[in-house]
Design a protein around this motif. Structure first.
Motif, PDB file in Angstrom:
ATOM      1  N   VAL A  96       0.683  -1.123  -0.105  1.00  0.00           N
ATOM      2  CA  VAL A  96      -0.084  -0.078   0.004  1.00  0.00           C
ATOM      3  C   VAL A  96       0.871   1.282   0.104  1.00  0.00           C
ATOM      4  CG1 VAL A  96      -1.467   1.487   1.437  1.00  0.00           C
ATOM      5  CG2 VAL A  96      -1.996  -1.198   1.114  1.00  0.00           C
ATOM      6  N   HIS A  97       1.861   1.244   0.833  1.00  0.00           N
ATOM      7  CA  HIS A  97       2.571   2.592   1.149  1.00  0.00           C
ATOM      8  C   HIS A  97       3.722   2.625   0.241  1.00  0.00           C
ATOM      9  CE1 HIS A  97       0.533   4.015   4.738  1.00  0.00           C
ATOM     10  NE2 HIS A  97       0.244   2.785   4.859  1.00  0.00           N
ATOM     11  N   GLN A  98       4.452   1.582  -0.245  1.00  0.00           N
ATOM     12  CA  GLN A  98       5.713   1.657  -0.966  1.00  0.00           C
ATOM     13  C   GLN A  98       5.682   1.184  -2.307  1.00  0.00           C
ATOM     14  OE1 GLN A  98       8.081  -0.455   1.716  1.00  0.00           O
ATOM     15  NE2 GLN A  98       8.725   1.140   3.299  1.00  0.00           N
ATOM     16  N   GLN A  99       4.678   0.312  -2.538  1.00  0.00           N
ATOM     17  CA  GLN A  99       4.443  -0.613  -3.817  1.00  0.00           C
ATOM     18  C   GLN A  99       5.806  -1.329  -4.225  1.00  0.00           C
ATOM     19  OE1 GLN A  99       3.271   2.070  -6.947  1.00  0.00           O
ATOM     20  NE2 GLN A  99       1.192   1.730  -6.410  1.00  0.00           N
ATOM     21  N   ARG A 100       6.476  -1.965  -3.103  1.00  0.00           N
ATOM     22  CA  ARG A 100       7.661  -2.856  -3.212  1.00  0.00           C
ATOM     23  C   ARG A 100       7.831  -3.691  -1.856  1.00  0.00           C
ATOM     24  NH1 ARG A 100      11.972   0.961  -5.105  1.00  0.00           N
ATOM     25  NH2 ARG A 100      10.208   2.037  -5.958  1.00  0.00           N
ATOM     26  N   HIS A 101       8.828  -4.426  -1.791  1.00  0.00           N
ATOM     27  CA  HIS A 101       8.897  -5.362  -0.541  1.00  0.00           C
ATOM     28  C   HIS A 101       7.736  -6.061  -0.292  1.00  0.00           C
ATOM     29  CE1 HIS A 101      12.895  -3.254  -0.659  1.00  0.00           C
ATOM     30  NE2 HIS A 101      12.350  -2.041  -0.183  1.00  0.00           N
ATOM     31  N   PHE A 102       7.006  -6.805  -1.013  1.00  0.00           N
ATOM     32  CA  PHE A 102       5.900  -7.821  -0.906  1.00  0.00           C
ATOM     33  C   PHE A 102       5.877  -8.725  -1.570  1.00  0.00           C
ATOM     34  CE2 PHE A 102       4.288  -4.881  -4.173  1.00  0.00           C
ATOM     35  CZ  PHE A 102       3.732  -5.805  -4.996  1.00  0.00           C
ATOM     36  N   ALA A 103       5.419  -9.819  -1.202  1.00  0.00           N
ATOM     37  CA  ALA A 103       5.605 -11.128  -1.963  1.00  0.00           C
ATOM     38  C   ALA A 103       4.244 -11.998  -2.048  1.00  0.00           C
ATOM     39  CB  ALA A 103       6.896 -12.112  -1.155  1.00  0.00           C
ATOM     40  N   ILE A 104       4.276 -12.787  -3.031  1.00  0.00           N
ATOM     41  CA  ILE A 104       3.267 -13.911  -3.150  1.00  0.00           C
ATOM     42  C   ILE A 104       3.830 -15.203  -2.530  1.00  0.00           C
ATOM     43  CG2 ILE A 104       1.733 -15.649  -4.400  1.00  0.00           C
ATOM     44  CD1 ILE A 104       1.860 -13.170  -6.673  1.00  0.00           C
ATOM     45  N   SER A 105       3.198 -15.853  -1.489  1.00  0.00           N
ATOM     46  CA  SER A 105       3.787 -17.038  -0.537  1.00  0.00           C
ATOM     47  C   SER A 105       2.839 -18.109  -0.584  1.00  0.00           C
ATOM     48  CB  SER A 105       4.104 -16.498   0.779  1.00  0.00           C
ATOM     49  OG  SER A 105       4.602 -17.536   1.425  1.00  0.00           O
ATOM     50  N   ILE A 106       3.395 -19.362  -1.075  1.00  0.00           N
ATOM     51  CA  ILE A 106       2.563 -20.407  -1.243  1.00  0.00           C
ATOM     52  C   ILE A 106       3.342 -21.534  -0.824  1.00  0.00           C
ATOM     53  CG2 ILE A 106       1.344 -22.026  -2.760  1.00  0.00           C
ATOM     54  CD1 ILE A 106       0.652 -19.969  -4.500  1.00  0.00           C
ATOM     55  N   GLY A 107       2.889 -22.341   0.262  1.00  0.00           N
ATOM     56  CA  GLY A 107       3.415 -23.672   0.645  1.00  0.00           C
ATOM     57  C   GLY A 107       2.562 -24.936   0.439  1.00  0.00           C
ATOM     58  N   ILE A 108       2.978 -25.812  -0.356  1.00  0.00           N
ATOM     59  CA  ILE A 108       2.034 -26.888  -0.807  1.00  0.00           C
ATOM     60  C   ILE A 108       2.391 -28.252   0.023  1.00  0.00           C
ATOM     61  CG2 ILE A 108       1.203 -28.144  -2.429  1.00  0.00           C
ATOM     62  CD1 ILE A 108       1.932 -26.073  -4.523  1.00  0.00           C
ATOM     63  N   PHE A 109       1.748 -28.751   0.867  1.00  0.00           N
ATOM     64  CA  PHE A 109       1.915 -29.834   1.811  1.00  0.00           C
ATOM     65  C   PHE A 109       1.196 -31.101   1.318  1.00  0.00           C
ATOM     66  CE2 PHE A 109       3.175 -25.927   3.845  1.00  0.00           C
ATOM     67  CZ  PHE A 109       3.969 -26.569   4.809  1.00  0.00           C
ATOM     68  N   GLU A 110       1.803 -32.059   1.523  1.00  0.00           N
ATOM     69  CA  GLU A 110       0.776 -33.416   1.548  1.00  0.00           C
ATOM     70  C   GLU A 110       1.176 -34.218   3.085  1.00  0.00           C
ATOM     71  OE1 GLU A 110       0.695 -36.953  -1.488  1.00  0.00           O
ATOM     72  OE2 GLU A 110       2.543 -36.589  -0.859  1.00  0.00           O
ATOM     73  N   ASN A 111      -0.041 -34.494   3.534  1.00  0.00           N
ATOM     74  CA  ASN A 111       0.052 -35.182   4.839  1.00  0.00           C
ATOM     75  C   ASN A 111       0.913 -34.414   5.779  1.00  0.00           C
ATOM     76  OD1 ASN A 111      -2.110 -36.817   3.861  1.00  0.00           O
ATOM     77  ND2 ASN A 111      -0.630 -38.464   2.976  1.00  0.00           N
ATOM     78  N   GLY A 112       0.851 -33.204   5.829  1.00  0.00           N
ATOM     79  CA  GLY A 112       1.756 -32.499   6.671  1.00  0.00           C
ATOM     80  C   GLY A 112       2.992 -32.315   6.318  1.00  0.00           C
ATOM     81  N   LYS A 113       3.530 -32.737   5.158  1.00  0.00           N
ATOM     82  CA  LYS A 113       4.927 -32.488   4.958  1.00  0.00           C
ATOM     83  C   LYS A 113       5.211 -31.566   3.921  1.00  0.00           C
ATOM     84  CE  LYS A 113       8.978 -35.077   3.128  1.00  0.00           C
ATOM     85  NZ  LYS A 113       9.808 -36.210   2.678  1.00  0.00           N
TER      86      LYS A 113
END
Length: 265
Positions: A96-113
């Motif tokens: 919002v304030h800087q229009q930088r220093h942000f990321a899309i974050s995705i973790g994909i797990f299988e049965n907790g791993k």
């Protein structure tokens, strides 16, 4: 049988497409709301980006479940099966304030791993990615195993709000640690801070409260480069609950945990 190579390729494609959508949205007017407090921001782009991922996942992998920051996914009580843990924009205040220093974050797990971790620095076009057992990368560059660094040469990232908010550990322990290390940083995006630890750009990260979508992908990256992550009490993560986080290369993690967080024990 789950085709993880296919999931990895498709997830990377979606992340880059979502990044392009976010960049395009910057020319539009943002709708900004608050959540838990006036500084906990969410925008229409956060919600639209999460919706984009949910629609893609449900159409392509209908048996997979989704845990998303903006609450549009599933209500989960376990990590059974394949679960995507998504933060559409980690670092919304920076967005919002800087229009930088942000990321899309995705973790994909299988049965907790943890199987696949993706952290995309949208404005730098840096995609940190890890496939369980196959190493971690920043774009096409392999990230080496983390090397030991003397604490006096370490740079640590610290979320300074814990100094005023924490009640479990005396925040006064921060002062001698800060004096001993080479420097401290605060980037305002947990995902990017964990990616920076995995890349060896910083040596440790300490914060008192993160949600699963904040730390899931970063932990998968750390697994592939020999990083350590626990709560500040030394407990393992559930990947379903909010936790404090102490992450870093093993030597720095041990020193901070034993000599500062629990020096009196």
């Amino acid at each position: 049988m789950t085709n993880w190579t296919e999931i990895d390729e498709i997830a990377k494609k979606w992340v880059r497409e979502a990044g392009s959508r976010i960049k395009q949205s910057m020319q539009e007017n943002l709708t900004i709301e608050t959540k838990s407090n006036p500084n906990d921001l969410v925008t229409n782009i956060d919600k639209e980006t999460e919706r984009f991922f949910i629609d893609c996942i449900q159409q392509t992998f209908p048996g997979h479940r989704i845990l998303g920051e903006e609450g549009q996914g599933d209500k989960l009580h376990s990590l059974d099966g394949v679960v995507w843990i998504i933060d559409p924009i980690d670092g919304t205040m920076n967005f919002v304030h800087q229009q930088r220093h942000f990321a899309i974050s995705i973790g994909i797990f299988e049965n907790g791993k943890g199987k696949i971790g993706l952290i995309y620095d949208v404005m730098q076009d840096e995609l940190y990615h890890a496939f369980s057992g196959e190493g971690a990368y920043m774009n096409d560059t392999a990230l080496p195993s983390l090397r030991e660094v003397p604490i006096e040469e370490a740079i640590i990232a610290v979320n300074a709000t814990w100094v005023t908010e924490n009640r479990r550990i005396d925040p006064g322990i921060l002062a001698p640690l800060v004096k001993r290390v080479r420097g401290t940083r605060s980037y305002g995006s947990a995902a990017l801070e964990l990616a920076s630890v995995a890349a060896g750009r910083i040596d440790a990260y300490i914060t008192m409260r993160l949600a699963p979508w904040d730390y899931a992908a970063g932990c998968i990256l750390l697994n592939e480069v020999g990083g350590i992550y626990t709560t500040v009490e030394g407990e393992h993560f559930t990947f379903l609950d909010n936790h404090s986080v102490l992450a870093g290369n093993p030597a720095i993690h041990k020193i901070i945990f034993n000599d500062y967080l629990h020096a009196d024990k």
